[in-house]
Design an enzyme around this catalytic site. Structure first.
Site, short mmCIF file in Angstrom:
data_model
loop_
_atom_site.label_atom_id
_atom_site.label_comp_id
_atom_site.label_asym_id
_atom_site.label_seq_id
_atom_site.Cartn_x
_atom_site.Cartn_y
_atom_site.Cartn_z
N ASP A 192 0.84 -1.19 0.00
CA ASP A 192 0.00 0.00 0.00
C ASP A 192 0.88 1.24 0.00
O ASP A 192 1.82 1.35 0.79
CB ASP A 192 -0.90 0.00 1.25
CG ASP A 192 -2.06 0.97 1.12
OD1 ASP A 192 -2.37 1.40 -0.01
OD2 ASP A 192 -2.66 1.31 2.15
N HIS A 233 -4.25 13.95 0.60
CA HIS A 233 -4.44 13.09 1.77
C HIS A 233 -3.26 13.22 2.73
O HIS A 233 -3.45 13.43 3.94
CB HIS A 233 -4.59 11.63 1.33
CG HIS A 233 -4.59 10.67 2.48
ND1 HIS A 233 -5.59 10.63 3.42
CD2 HIS A 233 -3.68 9.72 2.86
CE1 HIS A 233 -5.31 9.69 4.32
NE2 HIS A 233 -4.16 9.13 4.00
N GLU A 272 -10.83 3.56 3.61
CA GLU A 272 -9.87 4.33 2.82
C GLU A 272 -10.24 4.16 1.36
O GLU A 272 -10.27 3.03 0.85
CB GLU A 272 -8.43 3.86 3.08
CG GLU A 272 -7.97 4.26 4.49
CD GLU A 272 -6.49 3.99 4.75
OE1 GLU A 272 -5.89 3.12 4.08
OE2 GLU A 272 -5.93 4.64 5.65
N GLU A 291 -9.48 3.92 -2.15
CA GLU A 291 -8.25 3.66 -2.90
C GLU A 291 -8.57 2.94 -4.21
O GLU A 291 -9.67 2.42 -4.40
CB GLU A 291 -7.29 2.78 -2.09
CG GLU A 291 -6.92 3.34 -0.72
CD GLU A 291 -5.70 2.67 -0.09
OE1 GLU A 291 -4.87 2.10 -0.83
OE2 GLU A 291 -5.58 2.74 1.15
N ASP A 321 -9.49 0.01 1.86
CA ASP A 321 -8.47 -0.46 2.79
C ASP A 321 -8.92 -0.10 4.21
O ASP A 321 -8.45 0.87 4.80
CB ASP A 321 -7.14 0.22 2.44
CG ASP A 321 -5.97 -0.41 3.16
OD1 ASP A 321 -6.08 -1.57 3.58
OD2 ASP A 321 -4.94 0.27 3.28
N LYS A 365 -4.71 -2.36 10.12
CA LYS A 365 -4.91 -2.34 8.67
C LYS A 365 -5.13 -3.72 8.07
O LYS A 365 -5.51 -3.81 6.90
CB LYS A 365 -3.64 -1.77 8.01
CG LYS A 365 -3.33 -0.34 8.39
CD LYS A 365 -4.16 0.61 7.59
CE LYS A 365 -3.67 2.03 7.82
NZ LYS A 365 -4.38 2.95 6.95
MN MN Z 1 -4.38 2.29 2.82
#
Ligand code: MN
Length: 424
Positions: free
Chosen positions: A134, A141, A207, A209, A241, A261
């Site tokens: 990642d 951001h 998140e 993404e 994510d 995560k």
């Molecule tokens: Mn991420």
């Protein structure tokens, strides 16, 4: 322009207005039905073209490869054939589905066996993901996070404009859109507490993404240049994510993200090929200061992909909480890949490299609740009147994304997932 991307093409398969899957897209995925085992398919309108069936009828005979790659539960072996084959397959499908081509259209029996209604199919994780990385490549951001947690005057750390910052994630908990997961538990420490406590996260966040799938392996010691990088990128997916901010805040020093995560990340089911996205290339941010030579690139390498996130409380209607765009990325996929391999780290087919949270420059375009509610200080209103600082149990979060130009919409479908209460 690749012929299969011509905006003038129309398919004899019905493609409803606003569909993500017109003939100019033709993304690859893995599906099954009650009487078809997991296999490779291509989305067209509201249907799936079964490539096992298409091959059995001989429609791929002019392209030389082992057609068994279609009758498998992942795309890895198909992708590993290389772009010469995978692009030819997409081009051939474009030809077959084009309104003037009778080859398949005119054969009622074959047509019936080759097309499956998407609503009758189950979609599966399209690739076996060996390794997942990642990045942290959206400047807006990174700036927002720096303003909130460090110094508003020096929001970006000194390395940020020199290195596409990233970390190695975990592949085992990446799942396909449409499922649910349990709210993670872990250690947190409130700022005014002396010792940590244990329990379900109180700040579960999405998140926004995208991610790209590696299409060609390298050996240890090899590096991929920005110029050659596109040969190694098969296509893109939407990516959520999921992150537990309170767990993250306590655990991340000094080695970075870990349990905050790796409990669940979600991808959309259809891999949109880089071929299909070529018409939507746009220039990126001007990179100042100048990057080191191995990160330099030429041409337009960003891609305009409109991205939206909505929250859907159980049995309620959705509220859109973010409208962003992939074009806001500071570092391109090509630079990320060049950086990742500059030390000789090898890539395998099916590896996944994610963008990092994608925020735009304005409020309303932020890619996480952390930014949208500015650390929970500005809750967002849902259409049912309730408020959110972070994501509640039984909420679903849905990411959608599409590129649009010249009346053609190349979309990704949905990347959705539902949060369940923490497991006892
Ligand atoms: Mn991420």
């Amino acid at each position: 322009m690749i012929k299969a991307n011509d905006p003038k093409l129309r398919s004899w398969v019905n493609v409803p207005e606003g569909s993500d899957f017109p003939i100019q897209n033709l993304p690859f995925g893995i599906f099954s039905t009650s009487n078809r085992s997991e296999r490779v398919g291509i989305a067209i309108g509201e249907q799936i073209l079964d490539l096992v069936a298409v091959a059995e009828f001989g429609y791929f005979d002019a392209i030389r490869f082992d057609k068994k790659v279609f009758n498998q539960p992942t795309l890895n072996n198909f992708i590993a054939l290389g772009k010469e084959i995978t692009t030819s397959v997409r081009n051939r499908v474009s030809e077959l589905l084009e309104e003037k081509t009778k080859a398949l259209q005119g054969q009622a029996g074959a047509r019936e066996k080759c097309l499956v209604k998407m609503k009758d199919a189950q979609l599966h994780l399209p690739v076996h993901i060996g390794d997942y990385t990642d990045f942290y490549s959206s400047i807006d951001h990174a700036t927002n996070m720096g303003k909130m947690f460090r110094d508003p005057e020096n929001a970006l750390l000194p390395n940020w404009k020199h290195i596409p910052v990233g970390y190695h994630g975990r592949a085992s908990s990446i799942v396909v859109s449409g499922g649910s997961f349990f709210r993670p538990k872990g250690q947190t420490k409130a700022p005014d507490a002396n010792v940590p406590s244990f329990g379900p996260t109180k700040s579960l966040d999405f998140e926004l993404e995208t991610a790209f799938i590696i299409g060609k392996s390298t050996q240890m010691g090899d590096s991929i240049s920005t110029e050659k990088a596109d040969d190694f990128i098969f296509g893109m997916v939407l990516f959520n994510d999921w992150s537990a901010r309170d767990i993250q805040a306590w655990e991340y020093v000094p080695l970075g993200p870990f349990l905050a995560k790796n409990f669940c990340s979600v991808i959309s089911a259809w891999i949109v090929t880089l071929d299909a996205l070529e018409p939507f290339r746009v220039p990126g941010y001007k990179q100042e200061p100048t990057v080191l030579p191995y990160l330099e690139y030429s041409g337009e390498k960003n891609i305009a992909i409109h991205l939206e996130v909505s929250i859907c409380p159980e049995k309620k209607s959705e509220t859109i909480v973010s409208r962003s765009d992939y074009k806001y990325m500071y570092w391109t996929m090509e630079q990320q890949l060049a950086h990742h391999t500059v030390n000789g780290c090898n890539m395998n087919v099916g590896d996944m490299l994610a963008s990092g949270t994608i925020s735009g420059p304005e409020e309303g375009s932020y890619g996480s609740m952390m930014e949208i509610t500015w650390r929970g200080t500005k809750p967002v209103k849902m259409s049912d009147g309730s408020e959110r600082k972070f994501i509640n149990d039984n909420d679903s979060v849905i990411i959608r994304g599409w590129a649009e130009k010249d009346g053609v919409r190349v979309g990704f479908g949905e990347c959705s997932s539902k949060v369940l209460a923490a497991k006892e």
